[in-house]
Design a protein around this motif. Structure first.
Motif, short mmCIF file in Angstrom:
data_model
loop_
_atom_site.label_atom_id
_atom_site.label_comp_id
_atom_site.label_asym_id
_atom_site.label_seq_id
_atom_site.Cartn_x
_atom_site.Cartn_y
_atom_site.Cartn_z
N GLU A 183 -2.61 3.65 8.40
CA GLU A 183 -1.83 3.10 7.29
C GLU A 183 -0.74 2.16 7.80
O GLU A 183 -0.48 1.11 7.23
CB GLU A 183 -1.20 4.23 6.46
CG GLU A 183 -2.18 4.94 5.54
CD GLU A 183 -2.63 4.07 4.39
OE1 GLU A 183 -2.05 3.01 4.17
OE2 GLU A 183 -3.59 4.47 3.70
N ILE A 212 -5.06 -7.83 6.22
CA ILE A 212 -5.73 -6.72 6.90
C ILE A 212 -6.40 -5.85 5.85
O ILE A 212 -5.84 -5.60 4.78
CB ILE A 212 -4.72 -5.90 7.71
CG1 ILE A 212 -4.03 -6.79 8.76
CG2 ILE A 212 -5.39 -4.70 8.39
CD1 ILE A 212 -2.81 -6.14 9.40
N THR A 213 -7.59 -5.38 6.17
CA THR A 213 -8.28 -4.46 5.25
C THR A 213 -7.52 -3.14 5.18
O THR A 213 -6.78 -2.79 6.10
CB THR A 213 -9.71 -4.17 5.72
OG1 THR A 213 -9.65 -3.48 6.99
CG2 THR A 213 -10.53 -5.44 5.85
N PRO A 214 -7.72 -2.37 4.12
CA PRO A 214 -7.26 -0.98 4.18
C PRO A 214 -8.06 -0.23 5.22
O PRO A 214 -9.11 -0.71 5.66
CB PRO A 214 -7.55 -0.47 2.76
CG PRO A 214 -8.65 -1.34 2.26
CD PRO A 214 -8.41 -2.69 2.87
N PRO A 215 -7.60 0.93 5.66
CA PRO A 215 -8.39 1.71 6.62
C PRO A 215 -9.77 2.03 6.06
O PRO A 215 -9.91 2.48 4.92
CB PRO A 215 -7.55 2.98 6.80
CG PRO A 215 -6.15 2.57 6.45
CD PRO A 215 -6.30 1.55 5.35
N ARG A 243 0.85 -1.18 0.00
CA ARG A 243 0.00 0.00 0.00
C ARG A 243 0.89 1.23 0.00
O ARG A 243 1.85 1.31 0.75
CB ARG A 243 -0.93 0.02 1.21
CG ARG A 243 -1.93 -1.13 1.19
CD ARG A 243 -3.01 -0.89 2.25
NE ARG A 243 -3.95 -1.97 2.22
CZ ARG A 243 -3.84 -3.05 2.98
NH1 ARG A 243 -2.85 -3.16 3.82
NH2 ARG A 243 -4.75 -4.01 2.91
N GLN A 276 -8.58 -7.63 10.61
CA GLN A 276 -7.65 -8.70 10.20
C GLN A 276 -8.40 -10.02 10.18
O GLN A 276 -9.14 -10.35 11.12
CB GLN A 276 -6.47 -8.79 11.15
CG GLN A 276 -5.42 -9.83 10.72
CD GLN A 276 -4.26 -9.92 11.68
OE1 GLN A 276 -4.45 -10.02 12.90
NE2 GLN A 276 -3.04 -9.85 11.16
N LEU A 322 -10.09 -1.01 11.00
CA LEU A 322 -9.30 -2.00 10.27
C LEU A 322 -9.65 -3.38 10.81
O LEU A 322 -9.88 -3.55 12.02
CB LEU A 322 -7.80 -1.76 10.42
CG LEU A 322 -7.28 -0.40 9.96
CD1 LEU A 322 -7.06 0.52 11.16
CD2 LEU A 322 -5.98 -0.56 9.18
N SER A 336 -2.33 -1.05 8.77
CA SER A 336 -2.78 -1.83 7.61
C SER A 336 -1.64 -2.60 6.96
O SER A 336 -1.87 -3.55 6.23
CB SER A 336 -3.45 -0.91 6.58
OG SER A 336 -2.49 -0.12 5.91
N ASN A 337 -0.40 -2.19 7.22
CA ASN A 337 0.76 -2.86 6.63
C ASN A 337 1.43 -3.85 7.58
O ASN A 337 2.49 -4.39 7.26
CB ASN A 337 1.78 -1.82 6.17
CG ASN A 337 1.38 -1.16 4.87
OD1 ASN A 337 1.12 -1.83 3.89
ND2 ASN A 337 1.32 0.16 4.86
#
Length: 420
Positions: A201, A255-258, A20, A269, A267, A204-205
């Motif tokens: 962010e 994990i979903t994006p925000p 991302r 998982q 978020l 999410s990573n």
């Protein structure tokens, strides 16, 4: 078909394993990897069949992965990606797949847009961190041509049947899908928006269950933070329709994006997916009550919410609590699942009839919402077309990714790869 493939390419996780792009990462930059000697920059680092990967390409891709914040060792990821790219290029070339300059530019522009930058701004930021425009161009071409190849070769086999969609949505009468999720819910307001966006962010990573659990414990405002963000098994059909396809497309650990909510960022998982016996219920309408308490998440407001919750067993009891107050303090609604605000729908998914939640706020965080589940009305067969299409796309994407990974491994097994 073209519209679906476009959404598949741009979906989180398709390009190089959930890379991302964030503006923060680009602005902060990254230390360039230790350079090889200048005279060896264009010497072969790896050969893949008759194709050469130079030291320069490897250094550029390594720096690119580092700037994007890709989880793992950037050098190892770069080497693996470039080898796969060469295998894919050989297959797409033999199939006669090529891209127009317009399509390449559009793909690069879309990628830059993930960092909320124009293509010119994105290329400038990359250049300031030692990455050439050709590196982004090559990266984009490899992803787009492979998308087209996989779609043309496997899409007809990847599309789910109506029965498979029914089973995933719990409508077949033989079983339903349940998901095991962890959550991080971060309150957001005008004062902390930049910090929350950057934190979301970063979360999410993350690349492990332990790291996500730690983030939930440290940053989440949801009650689940006391259990490391873990939620119990939930029927897929209880989630907001607009999230069902997104969640179903996640692999364990992803994990979903925000996800923007009213007054918060969420978020999720994926920890597990299972099929259970018996048809999962579908709901035509959900009735819920919102009782508004001044003070937001202050201790006094939370104490009031706990006191009110201790006095009520059904939504009707709230009328007695609110009878001498402004009528606006209580709102009881019955809405179709797709019409319910997403943050409310997420909280309702965790509640059974008669249960309450005091997680949400309104009025820019100044008003606490005591949410109560009143009841759910069964869906007697009227379909939510958007939700069904989302689930169908998620199932197709899962299969395309599986076909793609399997075919690349087959190409690799048949290839001659020499690392210098």
């Amino acid at each position: 078909m073209q519209q679906f493939l476009k959404s598949w390419f741009t979906a989180p996780g398709f390009v190089r394993g959930a890379v991302r792009v964030t503006t923060t990462a680009l602005l902060l930059g990254a230390a360039a990897p230790h350079s090889v000697l200048a005279q060896g920059l264009f010497s072969p680092a790896v050969t893949v069949n008759n194709s050469v990967i130079t030291n320069f390409e490897l250094e550029q891709r390594t720096n690119f992965m580092r700037i994007l914040g890709s989880p793992g060792d950037p050098a190892e990821i770069a080497l693996e990606d470039l080898i796969k790219d060469r295998l894919k290029e050989e297959a797409t070339s033999q199939a006669g797949i090529s891209l127009s300059e317009e399509a390449i530019t559009e793909g690069m522009t879309e990628f830059a847009g993930r960092a909320n930058l124009t293509l010119e701004e994105f290329l400038k930021a990359l250049g300031e961190n030692g990455v050439s425009p050709e590196t982004l161009r090559d990266y984009t071409i490899a992803g787009l041509t492979w998308r087209d190849y996989v779609g043309s070769r496997f899409l007809s086999r990847a599309r789910p049947s109506e029965g498979e969609i029914d089973r995933a949505m719990g409508r077949a009468g033989t079983g339903g899908v349940q998901v095991l999720l962890s959550e991080v819910i971060i309150p957001i307001n005008q004062q902390n928006v930049r910090q929350v966006e950057e934190l979301a962010e970063q979360i999410s990573n993350l690349d492990s269950y332990a790291a996500f659990s730690s983030a939930a414990t440290q940053y989440s405002a949801a009650d689940s933070r006391t259990n490391q963000g873990h939620l119990p098994w939930l029927p897929l059909t209880k989630l907001p329709p607009q999230l069902q396809g997104l969640v179903l497309a996640l692999k364990p650990g992803e994990i979903t994006p925000p996800l923007p909510l009213q007054g918060a960022v969420a978020l999720f998982q994926m920890r597990g997916v299972r099929e259970v016996a018996g048809a999962a219920p579908r709901f035509a309408a959900i009735e819920y009550a919102s009782y508004y308490i001044p003070g937001g998440h202050s201790p006094a407001a939370q104490a009031t919410a706990r006191h009110v919750a201790s006095q009520i067993d059904t939504c009707d009891d709230l009328y007695g609590i609110a009878k001498d107050q402004d009528p606006a303090v209580l709102d009881v609604q019955s809405l179709a699942p797709a019409e319910i605000p997403q943050d409310v729908a997420l909280e309702l998914a965790k509640l059974d009839t008669g249960e309450t939640s005091a997680m949400l706020t309104r009025n820019n965080g100044q008003t606490l919402v005591l949410l109560m589940m009143c009841g759910r009305s069964a869906d007697l067969g009227t379909g939510e077309d958007d939700a069904r299409q989302g689930v169908a796309n998620a199932l197709t994407q899962q299969r395309l990714e599986a076909f793609s990974a399997s075919f690349v491994e087959q190409l690799r097994a048949d290839a001659e790869i020499v690392i210098k």
